[in-house]
Scaffold this motif. Structure first.
Motif, PDB file in Angstrom:
ATOM      1  N   GLU A 112     -21.725  -1.367 -10.418  1.00 52.75           N
ATOM      2  CA  GLU A 112     -21.835   0.085 -10.511  1.00 52.75           C
ATOM      3  C   GLU A 112     -23.120   0.476 -11.235  1.00 52.75           C
ATOM      4  OE1 GLU A 112     -19.429   3.905 -12.335  1.00 52.75           O
ATOM      5  OE2 GLU A 112     -18.359   2.010 -12.072  1.00 52.75           O
ATOM      6  N   GLN A 113     -23.456  -0.250 -12.297  1.00 54.33           N
ATOM      7  CA  GLN A 113     -24.687   0.036 -13.036  1.00 54.33           C
ATOM      8  C   GLN A 113     -25.926  -0.227 -12.179  1.00 54.33           C
ATOM      9  OE1 GLN A 113     -24.923   1.680 -15.799  1.00 54.33           O
ATOM     10  NE2 GLN A 113     -22.701   1.774 -15.919  1.00 54.33           N
ATOM     11  N   VAL A 114     -25.885  -1.302 -11.398  1.00 57.51           N
ATOM     12  CA  VAL A 114     -27.008  -1.604 -10.498  1.00 57.51           C
ATOM     13  C   VAL A 114     -27.169  -0.475  -9.489  1.00 57.51           C
ATOM     14  CG1 VAL A 114     -27.807  -3.152  -8.653  1.00 57.51           C
ATOM     15  CG2 VAL A 114     -26.899  -4.106 -10.779  1.00 57.51           C
ATOM     16  N   LEU A 115     -26.066  -0.030  -8.915  1.00 53.68           N
ATOM     17  CA  LEU A 115     -26.116   1.048  -7.928  1.00 53.68           C
ATOM     18  C   LEU A 115     -26.654   2.333  -8.555  1.00 53.68           C
ATOM     19  CD1 LEU A 115     -25.567   2.042  -5.086  1.00 53.68           C
ATOM     20  CD2 LEU A 115     -23.195   2.468  -5.762  1.00 53.68           C
ATOM     21  N   ARG A 116     -26.179   2.670  -9.754  1.00 53.47           N
ATOM     22  CA  ARG A 116     -26.673   3.873 -10.446  1.00 53.47           C
ATOM     23  C   ARG A 116     -28.178   3.780 -10.683  1.00 53.47           C
ATOM     24  NH1 ARG A 116     -22.683   7.183 -12.188  1.00 53.47           N
ATOM     25  NH2 ARG A 116     -20.594   6.271 -12.411  1.00 53.47           N
ATOM     26  N   ALA A 117     -28.644   2.625 -11.127  1.00 51.12           N
ATOM     27  CA  ALA A 117     -30.078   2.442 -11.386  1.00 51.12           C
ATOM     28  C   ALA A 117     -30.890   2.570 -10.097  1.00 51.12           C
ATOM     29  CB  ALA A 117     -30.327   1.087 -12.044  1.00 51.12           C
ATOM     30  N   LEU A 118     -30.392   2.016  -9.013  1.00 47.90           N
ATOM     31  CA  LEU A 118     -31.097   2.113  -7.733  1.00 47.90           C
ATOM     32  C   LEU A 118     -31.159   3.557  -7.249  1.00 47.90           C
ATOM     33  CD1 LEU A 118     -29.630  -1.033  -5.953  1.00 47.90           C
ATOM     34  CD2 LEU A 118     -32.003  -0.703  -6.696  1.00 47.90           C
ATOM     35  N   LEU A 119     -30.070   4.293  -7.403  1.00 47.02           N
ATOM     36  CA  LEU A 119     -30.056   5.702  -6.994  1.00 47.02           C
ATOM     37  C   LEU A 119     -31.003   6.529  -7.855  1.00 47.02           C
ATOM     38  CD1 LEU A 119     -26.253   6.171  -6.262  1.00 47.02           C
ATOM     39  CD2 LEU A 119     -28.127   6.169  -4.603  1.00 47.02           C
ATOM     40  N   GLU A 120     -31.053   6.255  -9.152  1.00 43.02           N
ATOM     41  CA  GLU A 120     -31.984   6.967 -10.030  1.00 43.02           C
ATOM     42  C   GLU A 120     -33.429   6.689  -9.631  1.00 43.02           C
ATOM     43  OE1 GLU A 120     -31.144   6.077 -14.130  1.00 43.02           O
ATOM     44  OE2 GLU A 120     -29.073   6.800 -13.953  1.00 43.02           O
ATOM     45  N   THR A 121     -33.725   5.443  -9.330  1.00 40.41           N
ATOM     46  CA  THR A 121     -35.076   5.081  -8.901  1.00 40.41           C
ATOM     47  C   THR A 121     -35.437   5.779  -7.594  1.00 40.41           C
ATOM     48  OG1 THR A 121     -34.910   2.929  -9.978  1.00 40.41           O
ATOM     49  CG2 THR A 121     -36.578   3.140  -8.258  1.00 40.41           C
ATOM     50  N   ALA A 122     -34.490   5.823  -6.663  1.00 44.79           N
ATOM     51  CA  ALA A 122     -34.733   6.489  -5.382  1.00 44.79           C
ATOM     52  C   ALA A 122     -34.973   7.982  -5.592  1.00 44.79           C
ATOM     53  CB  ALA A 122     -33.562   6.261  -4.435  1.00 44.79           C
ATOM     54  N   ASP A 123     -34.197   8.607  -6.477  1.00 45.28           N
ATOM     55  CA  ASP A 123     -34.385  10.032  -6.767  1.00 45.28           C
ATOM     56  C   ASP A 123     -35.751  10.273  -7.396  1.00 45.28           C
ATOM     57  OD1 ASP A 123     -31.928  10.721  -5.715  1.00 45.28           O
ATOM     58  OD2 ASP A 123     -30.915  10.798  -7.667  1.00 45.28           O
ATOM     59  N   GLU A 124     -36.162   9.403  -8.309  1.00 47.92           N
ATOM     60  CA  GLU A 124     -37.476   9.531  -8.938  1.00 47.92           C
ATOM     61  C   GLU A 124     -38.581   9.383  -7.906  1.00 47.92           C
ATOM     62  OE1 GLU A 124     -37.547   6.603 -12.018  1.00 47.92           O
ATOM     63  OE2 GLU A 124     -36.010   7.630 -13.204  1.00 47.92           O
ATOM     64  N   ASP A 125     -38.430   8.426  -6.997  1.00 45.53           N
ATOM     65  CA  ASP A 125     -39.437   8.215  -5.958  1.00 45.53           C
ATOM     66  C   ASP A 125     -39.560   9.443  -5.061  1.00 45.53           C
ATOM     67  OD1 ASP A 125     -39.966   5.716  -6.954  1.00 45.53           O
ATOM     68  OD2 ASP A 125     -38.910   4.625  -5.356  1.00 45.53           O
ATOM     69  N   GLU A 126     -38.422  10.049  -4.713  1.00 42.58           N
ATOM     70  CA  GLU A 126     -38.452  11.262  -3.886  1.00 42.58           C
ATOM     71  C   GLU A 126     -39.111  12.403  -4.639  1.00 42.58           C
ATOM     72  OE1 GLU A 126     -34.517  12.124  -2.492  1.00 42.58           O
ATOM     73  OE2 GLU A 126     -34.482  10.379  -1.172  1.00 42.58           O
ATOM     74  N   GLY A 127     -38.855  12.504  -5.935  1.00 40.00           N
ATOM     75  CA  GLY A 127     -39.461  13.549  -6.755  1.00 40.00           C
ATOM     76  C   GLY A 127     -40.959  13.381  -6.898  1.00 40.00           C
ATOM     77  N   ASN A 128     -41.444  12.160  -6.774  1.00 39.52           N
ATOM     78  CA  ASN A 128     -42.882  11.875  -6.873  1.00 39.52           C
ATOM     79  C   ASN A 128     -43.570  11.898  -5.521  1.00 39.52           C
ATOM     80  OD1 ASN A 128     -42.729  11.507  -9.650  1.00 39.52           O
ATOM     81  ND2 ASN A 128     -42.268   9.326  -9.453  1.00 39.52           N
ATOM     82  N   GLY A 129     -42.849  12.320  -4.494  1.00 40.42           N
ATOM     83  CA  GLY A 129     -43.447  12.394  -3.170  1.00 40.42           C
ATOM     84  C   GLY A 129     -43.410  11.104  -2.391  1.00 40.42           C
ATOM     85  N   LYS A 130     -42.796  10.066  -2.966  1.00 40.02           N
ATOM     86  CA  LYS A 130     -42.663   8.809  -2.229  1.00 40.02           C
ATOM     87  C   LYS A 130     -41.460   8.921  -1.326  1.00 40.02           C
ATOM     88  CE  LYS A 130     -44.517   6.047  -5.983  1.00 40.02           C
ATOM     89  NZ  LYS A 130     -44.207   5.001  -6.953  1.00 40.02           N
ATOM     90  N   SER A 131     -41.586   8.417  -0.125  1.00 40.28           N
ATOM     91  CA  SER A 131     -40.450   8.475   0.792  1.00 40.28           C
ATOM     92  C   SER A 131     -39.744   7.140   0.821  1.00 40.28           C
ATOM     93  CB  SER A 131     -40.917   8.847   2.203  1.00 40.28           C
ATOM     94  OG  SER A 131     -41.717   7.818   2.730  1.00 40.28           O
ATOM     95  N   ASP A 132     -38.500   7.177   1.232  1.00 41.14           N
ATOM     96  CA  ASP A 132     -37.689   5.970   1.385  1.00 41.14           C
ATOM     97  C   ASP A 132     -38.231   5.175   2.558  1.00 41.14           C
ATOM     98  OD1 ASP A 132     -34.488   5.343   2.780  1.00 41.14           O
ATOM     99  OD2 ASP A 132     -35.455   4.196   1.209  1.00 41.14           O
ATOM    100  N   ALA A 133     -38.536   3.909   2.337  1.00 42.52           N
ATOM    101  CA  ALA A 133     -39.149   3.072   3.366  1.00 42.52           C
ATOM    102  C   ALA A 133     -38.318   2.992   4.618  1.00 42.52           C
ATOM    103  CB  ALA A 133     -39.407   1.668   2.820  1.00 42.52           C
ATOM    104  N   GLY A 134     -37.008   2.983   4.492  1.00 40.57           N
ATOM    105  CA  GLY A 134     -36.149   2.884   5.663  1.00 40.57           C
ATOM    106  C   GLY A 134     -35.846   4.213   6.296  1.00 40.57           C
ATOM    107  N   GLY A 135     -36.054   5.315   5.585  1.00 38.61           N
ATOM    108  CA  GLY A 135     -35.769   6.621   6.125  1.00 38.61           C
ATOM    109  C   GLY A 135     -34.293   6.842   6.394  1.00 38.61           C
ATOM    110  N   ASP A 136     -33.430   6.201   5.605  1.00 37.26           N
ATOM    111  CA  ASP A 136     -32.016   6.226   5.959  1.00 37.26           C
ATOM    112  C   ASP A 136     -31.125   6.834   4.881  1.00 37.26           C
ATOM    113  OD1 ASP A 136     -32.352   4.200   4.164  1.00 37.26           O
ATOM    114  OD2 ASP A 136     -31.111   2.751   5.238  1.00 37.26           O
ATOM    115  N   ARG A 137     -31.684   7.635   3.995  1.00 36.23           N
ATOM    116  CA  ARG A 137     -30.848   8.217   2.949  1.00 36.23           C
ATOM    117  C   ARG A 137     -30.400   9.628   3.292  1.00 36.23           C
ATOM    118  NH1 ARG A 137     -32.254   8.438  -2.741  1.00 36.23           N
ATOM    119  NH2 ARG A 137     -30.062   8.880  -2.794  1.00 36.23           N
ATOM    120  N   GLY A 138     -30.764  10.132   4.445  1.00 39.01           N
ATOM    121  CA  GLY A 138     -30.423  11.503   4.794  1.00 39.01           C
ATOM    122  C   GLY A 138     -28.963  11.681   5.155  1.00 39.01           C
ATOM    123  N   GLU A 139     -28.565  12.938   5.288  1.00 38.52           N
ATOM    124  CA  GLU A 139     -27.197  13.278   5.657  1.00 38.52           C
ATOM    125  C   GLU A 139     -26.968  12.996   7.130  1.00 38.52           C
ATOM    126  OE1 GLU A 139     -25.594  14.093   2.207  1.00 38.52           O
ATOM    127  OE2 GLU A 139     -24.501  14.703   3.999  1.00 38.52           O
TER     128      GLU A 139
END
Length: 146
Positions: A112-139
């Motif tokens: 659970e902690q690993v997942l939380r850390a990964l989600l936080e990193t992904a949110d930070e990357d999106e906030g910095n204008g970096k996109s998800d390499a796989g493009g698969d986090r959308g709704e």
């Protein structure tokens, strides 16, 4: 054939993982016959080609023409393949939120902690204008083949 003579059936996706693992051990592009030999030779050649073709459709391997056949190379690792399987299962459910909630609550604390850390990193990357390499986090479950 008596029940004890039947081979043990592999788990769903297990053979794909074994084929991808064999490709990742290769020093370069290899043929389906090489993969077949690497896996012990008890699989039919056509089975190996079928698995490689399925992996190609999932964008986790690439192929190049070599004579009358193909040479195959991995483009992803076994973890990526497992993530694609998880995504496909999730996409098949109506109540995604309930499935995700059930998944998260069943995780051991370390995972659970690993997942939380990964989600936080992904949110930070999106906030910095970096996109998800796989493009698969959308709704809606689009953006990636599984």
């Amino acid at each position: 054939m008596a029940p004890q003579d039947r081979r043990t059936r592999r788990g769903q996706g297990e053979l794909e993982g074994q084929v991808l693992g064999a490709l990742r051990e290769a020093d370069g592009p290899v043929t389906a016959a090489w993969v077949q030999e690497r896996l012990g030779g008890d699989l039919a050649y056509t089975t190996v080609v079928t698995i490689l073709t399925r992996l190609l459709a999932k964008d986790v391997v690439a192929r190049e023409r070599r004579g009358r056949s193909f040479a195959w190379t991995p483009t992803a690792d076994v973890a990526r393949l497992a993530a694609l399987r998880m995504r496909r299962l999730l996409d098949g459910e109506r109540d995604r939120e309930a499935v995700l909630a059930s998944f998260v609550t069943a995780l051991p604390p370390g995972d659970e902690q690993v997942l939380r850390a990964l989600l936080e990193t992904a949110d930070e990357d999106e906030g910095n204008g970096k996109s998800d390499a796989g493009g698969d986090r959308g709704e809606g479950g689009t953006g990636e083949r599984a």
